[in-house]
Each structure stands twice: as structure tokens, then as C-alpha cells.
Design a protein around this motif. Structure first.
Motif, PDB file in Angstrom:
ATOM      1  N   GLY A   1       6.877  18.869  19.083  1.00  0.00           N
ATOM      2  CA  GLY A   1       8.534  18.093  18.306  1.00  0.00           C
ATOM      3  C   GLY A   1       8.789  18.009  18.867  1.00  0.00           C
ATOM      4  O   GLY A   1       9.660  18.642  19.961  1.00  0.00           O
ATOM      5  N   GLU A   2       9.772  17.864  17.559  1.00  0.00           N
ATOM      6  CA  GLU A   2      11.731  18.384  18.694  1.00  0.00           C
ATOM      7  C   GLU A   2      11.577  19.082  17.754  1.00  0.00           C
ATOM      8  O   GLU A   2      12.644  20.280  18.839  1.00  0.00           O
ATOM      9  CB  GLU A   2      12.480  17.311  17.422  1.00  0.00           C
ATOM     10  N   GLN A   3      12.333  19.625  16.488  1.00  0.00           N
ATOM     11  CA  GLN A   3      12.792  21.052  15.709  1.00  0.00           C
ATOM     12  C   GLN A   3      12.228  20.855  15.182  1.00  0.00           C
ATOM     13  O   GLN A   3      11.897  20.357  14.020  1.00  0.00           O
ATOM     14  CB  GLN A   3      14.458  21.084  16.213  1.00  0.00           C
TER      15      GLN A   3
ATOM     16  N   GLY B   1      12.035  21.166  10.346  1.00  0.00           N
ATOM     17  CA  GLY B   1      12.883  20.582   9.758  1.00  0.00           C
ATOM     18  C   GLY B   1      13.127  21.443   8.046  1.00  0.00           C
ATOM     19  O   GLY B   1      12.766  22.209   9.227  1.00  0.00           O
TER      20      GLY B   1
ATOM     21  N   ASN C   1       7.874  22.535  18.630  1.00  0.00           N
ATOM     22  CA  ASN C   1       8.418  22.250  19.320  1.00  0.00           C
ATOM     23  C   ASN C   1       9.292  22.182  20.767  1.00  0.00           C
ATOM     24  O   ASN C   1       9.531  23.469  20.399  1.00  0.00           O
ATOM     25  CB  ASN C   1       9.848  22.282  18.223  1.00  0.00           C
TER      26      ASN C   1
ATOM     27  N   ALA D   1       7.187  14.875   7.586  1.00  0.00           N
ATOM     28  CA  ALA D   1       7.184  14.078   9.408  1.00  0.00           C
ATOM     29  C   ALA D   1       5.418  14.816   9.152  1.00  0.00           C
ATOM     30  O   ALA D   1       4.726  14.620   9.998  1.00  0.00           O
ATOM     31  CB  ALA D   1       8.282  15.044  10.417  1.00  0.00           C
TER      32      ALA D   1
END
Ligand code: URA
Length: 201
Positions: free
Chosen positions: A48-50, A52, A88, A66
Motif C-alpha cells: 500500500g501507500e502508508q 493511515g 506499505n 481502507a
């Protein structure tokens, strides 16, 4: 600590070392490093991105809204989350404060670059059969800045790690859909991409 120790052979050793990472500025405001979760040898790795807000507080990837979308999509694609390694591209939460709320802010290129050695070390230790890149930050961290998820999602591609990858949207983009119709279409497309990945892993 800004680099993974060369002698780390397990996810646990990497995770313990990453807890002290100060490779970029994000450690200062975040609650903790949120490292990847899963087993060495997992057939599939999801990036993923980072983390949350919830992930930052709980110290685990994809446990917030998410994560619930991801769980549902994995289920519908016939992928058992327990067999998947989840991580991530960036391991600290980047946010801006608005009153009491902490609003997600996309990590910048330097922060993604600073965290890449940890992702590389995870890939080295986990040795997944296939990597699924969730959204532009993960896809560009692995495939380079010119990569476009909108153009190449759902294709099996070769990564610089010599491991096949499938890029797809980030599950939080489905949460941002403006109405039910577009949400259903986005979810179906996400599941279709995951099914491509499932066939390969
Ligand atoms: N979004 C991500 O990219 N990763 C998480 O762990 C949670 C939300």
C-alpha cells in the motif's frame, strides 16, 4: 537507524530494527513505525501507500477503513488474507492536523525513497511469488515515477526485483467514489485486477 541491518533474516528482525528508523522526518509526528505483516514465503505480497490514522495508532497495516475494503475485495477475489504479506511503501503516517483530526497527506518523493530499503529488505526476506501494488505511491516506488496505474492496472509485469507484479488502485480510492454506481464499478475493477494476481500467485 535508517537502513535495514544486512544480517536480518526474518520479518521480525526487520520490524524490530525499523521501529527505530529516522531515515526521514516522518517518525517525529507519527505514533510508531507500522511494519509489514505476514509470513516469510507468503505467495503474495500487497504493498500500500502508508499507514493511515488507525494503522498509526494500532501499529498494524490496513486495519482501518481502507483495510476493510481490501479485505472484502480479497475475499471476493478468492484470496485468503492469512496467506498474504501486507505492507506499505512508507512505514510512518504522514498527516496534517485539522483541529482534533489528523488528515492523511501523501508522502513525498524523498520520504518514499528513504523507506524503499525497508521494502526491498522485506521482499528479500519474504520472497513472495507475486507483488500487488496498491495505488500510485506503491507502484511508482517499485516501477519508477513514469508508471501509471490507470494505464497498466491488471497486467502481469516484471519488476526490478525479478518478481512479477500486478498494479491496481488503492482501496481508499473506492471509498472516495462519488456515488454507488461508480463505487460498484471501481470495486469490480479492483476485484478483477486481484483475480489476475490470484491466478499468478
Ligand atoms: N492505506 C495504506 O496505504 N496502507 C495502510 O496500511 C492503510 C491505509
Amino acid at each position: 537507524m535508517a537502513q535495514p541491518p544486512a544480517k536480518a533474516k526474518t520479518v521480525g528482525e526487520l520490524s524490530a530494527a525499523a521501529a527505530a528508523c529516522q531515515g526521514c522526518d516522518l517518525w517525529q509526528e507519527a505514533t510508531q513505525t507500522v511494519f509489514g505483516e505476514g509470513k516469510e514465503g507468503a505467495p503474495m505480497m500487497l504493498v500500500g501507500e502508508q499507514p493511515g490514522d488507525q494503522e498509526d495508532l494500532q501499529g498494524r497495516p490496513f486495519v482501518g477503513p481502507a483495510g476493510r475494503v481490501l479485505e472484502q475485495a480479497l475475499d471476493e477475489a478468492g484470496i485468503d488474507r492469512r496467506r498474504v504479506y501486507v505492507t506499505n511503501a512508507v512505514k510512518h503516517f504522514r498527516f496534517t492536523r485539522r483541529g482534533k483530526r489528523r488528515l492523511h497527506e501523501k508522502p513525498n518523493a524523498a520520504q518514499v525513497r528513504a523507506c524503499r530499503p525497508w521494502l526491498e529488505a522485506e521482499i528479500e526476506v519474504v520472497k513472495p511469488g507475486l507483488i500487488v501494488l496498491l495505488g500510485a505511491t506503491a507502484a511508482q516506488s517499485v516501477m519508477g515515477p513514469a508508471f501509471r496505474v490507470s494505464k497498466q492496472h491488471g497486467e502481469v509485469l516484471e519488476s526490478p526485483f525479478g518478481i512479477p507484479v500486478v498494479a491496481t488502485v488503492h482501496p481508499s480510492s473506492i471509498l472516495r467514489s462519488v456515488d454507488d454506481k461508480s463505487r460498484d464499478a471501481a470495486m469490480s475493477s479492483f476485484i478483477a485486477d486481484l483475480m489476475v494476481a490470484a491466478k499468478q500467485a
